[in-house]
Design an enzyme around this catalytic site. Structure first.
Site, PDB file in Angstrom:
ATOM      1  N   LYS A 106       7.908  81.754  71.099  1.00  0.00           N
ATOM      2  CA  LYS A 106       6.727  80.903  71.195  1.00  0.00           C
ATOM      3  C   LYS A 106       7.101  79.646  71.985  1.00  0.00           C
ATOM      4  O   LYS A 106       8.086  78.967  71.649  1.00  0.00           O
ATOM      5  CB  LYS A 106       6.302  80.528  69.772  1.00  0.00           C
TER       6      LYS A 106
HETATM    7  C1  E4P Z   1      -0.443  79.388  65.371  1.00  0.00           C
HETATM    8  O1  E4P Z   1       0.411  80.061  65.882  1.00  0.00           O
HETATM    9  C2  E4P Z   1      -0.190  78.134  64.685  1.00  0.00           C
HETATM   10  O2  E4P Z   1       1.007  78.267  63.962  1.00  0.00           O
HETATM   11  C3  E4P Z   1      -1.253  77.764  63.682  1.00  0.00           C
HETATM   12  O3  E4P Z   1      -2.335  78.648  63.721  1.00  0.00           O
HETATM   13  C4  E4P Z   1      -1.606  76.320  63.630  1.00  0.00           C
HETATM   14  O4  E4P Z   1      -2.601  76.118  62.651  1.00  0.00           O
HETATM   15  P1  E4P Z   1      -2.976  74.681  62.061  1.00  0.00           P
HETATM   16  O5  E4P Z   1      -3.826  73.989  63.057  1.00  0.00           O
HETATM   17  O6  E4P Z   1      -3.743  74.998  60.812  1.00  0.00           O
HETATM   18  O7  E4P Z   1      -1.686  73.964  61.812  1.00  0.00           O
END
Ligand code: E4P
Length: 217
Positions: free
Chosen positions: A83
């Site tokens: 990522k």
């Molecule tokens: C996605 O890969 C992220 O880890 C995640 O969906 C972020 O979500 P949040 O905005 O609830 O922290």
């Protein structure tokens, strides 16, 4: 539409994997911090729990160090998706890794133009954050519609991974639009199974069944 769970809690992942409905896992530095676990150790454990892609995020901000971190992360398992943040260095890293056949999830996407860049960089997944978009007065689902339209216009194979999902309506809208994946907190996945009329229906059937005095088998 594929269902990923957005957590580093291995008990939740194991529980949801047992349903057979879990297609992958996403994590991020905040979720790793919340788990209180060692990053590499918990990622290794998650990769053994699910067959699908497990996103593990680099924490460097420059291309060279991102590549070094990605080298370590991709050795953990074949199902690791690296990522990277949607920055110039992140996309440079994405291009290099995907050219090598490594899965890459480009995260922190907040505009359709950013999603276009990620697709051109060969991203396996683009992660638009709908919840954070909504929180800031934008329309998260309109962003997903725009990205779907653009990717279809040019037949990009990058999968739209709807992230920052906060409630079941985000999931419903993602499916209507034709997003490829939704990554959800465990609580949102569990809420999808629930309906008050299902519970009420079971209650009624059980009460009537008890009156028959029968059992199966
Ligand atoms: C996605 O890969 C992220 O880890 C995640 O969906 C972020 O979500 P949040 O905005 O609830 O922290």
């Amino acid at each position: 539409m594929k269902f990923f769970v957005d957590t580093a809690d291995t008990a939740d992942i194991a529980d949801l994997a047992a349903t057979g409905l879990l297609d992958g896992v996403t994590t991020n530095p905040s979720l790793i911090a919340k788990s209180g676990r060692d990053f590499l150790e918990v990622t290794r454990e998650i990769c053994a729990l699910v067959e699908g892609p497990v996103s593990a995020e680099v924490v460097a901000l420059d291309h060279e160090t991102m590549m070094k971190e990605a080298e370590i992360l991709r050795k953990i398992s074949d199902n690791v998706a690296i990522k990277v943040p949607l920055t110039l260095d992140g996309l440079k890293t994405c291009k290099k890794l995907t050219d090598d056949g490594t899965m890459v999830n480009v995260t922190l996407c907040f505009s359709a133009n950013q999603a276009l860049l990620a697709a051109k960089a060969g991203a396996t997944f683009i992660s638009p954050f709908v919840g954070r978009h909504d929180d800031n007065g934008f329309d998260g689902m309109a962003l997903i519609e725009d990205i779907r339209l653009i990717y279809d216009n040019y037949a990009f194979e990058t999968e739209i991974l709807v992230a920052s999902v906060r409630h079941p309506i985000h999931v419903l809208e993602s499916a209507r639009i034709g997003a490829d994946v939704a990554t959800m907190p465990p609580s949102v996945i569990r809420s999808l199974f629930k309906h008050v009329l299902t519970d009420k229906g079971i209650e009624g059937f059980m009460a009537d069944w008890a009156k028959t005095g029968q059992s199966i088998g």
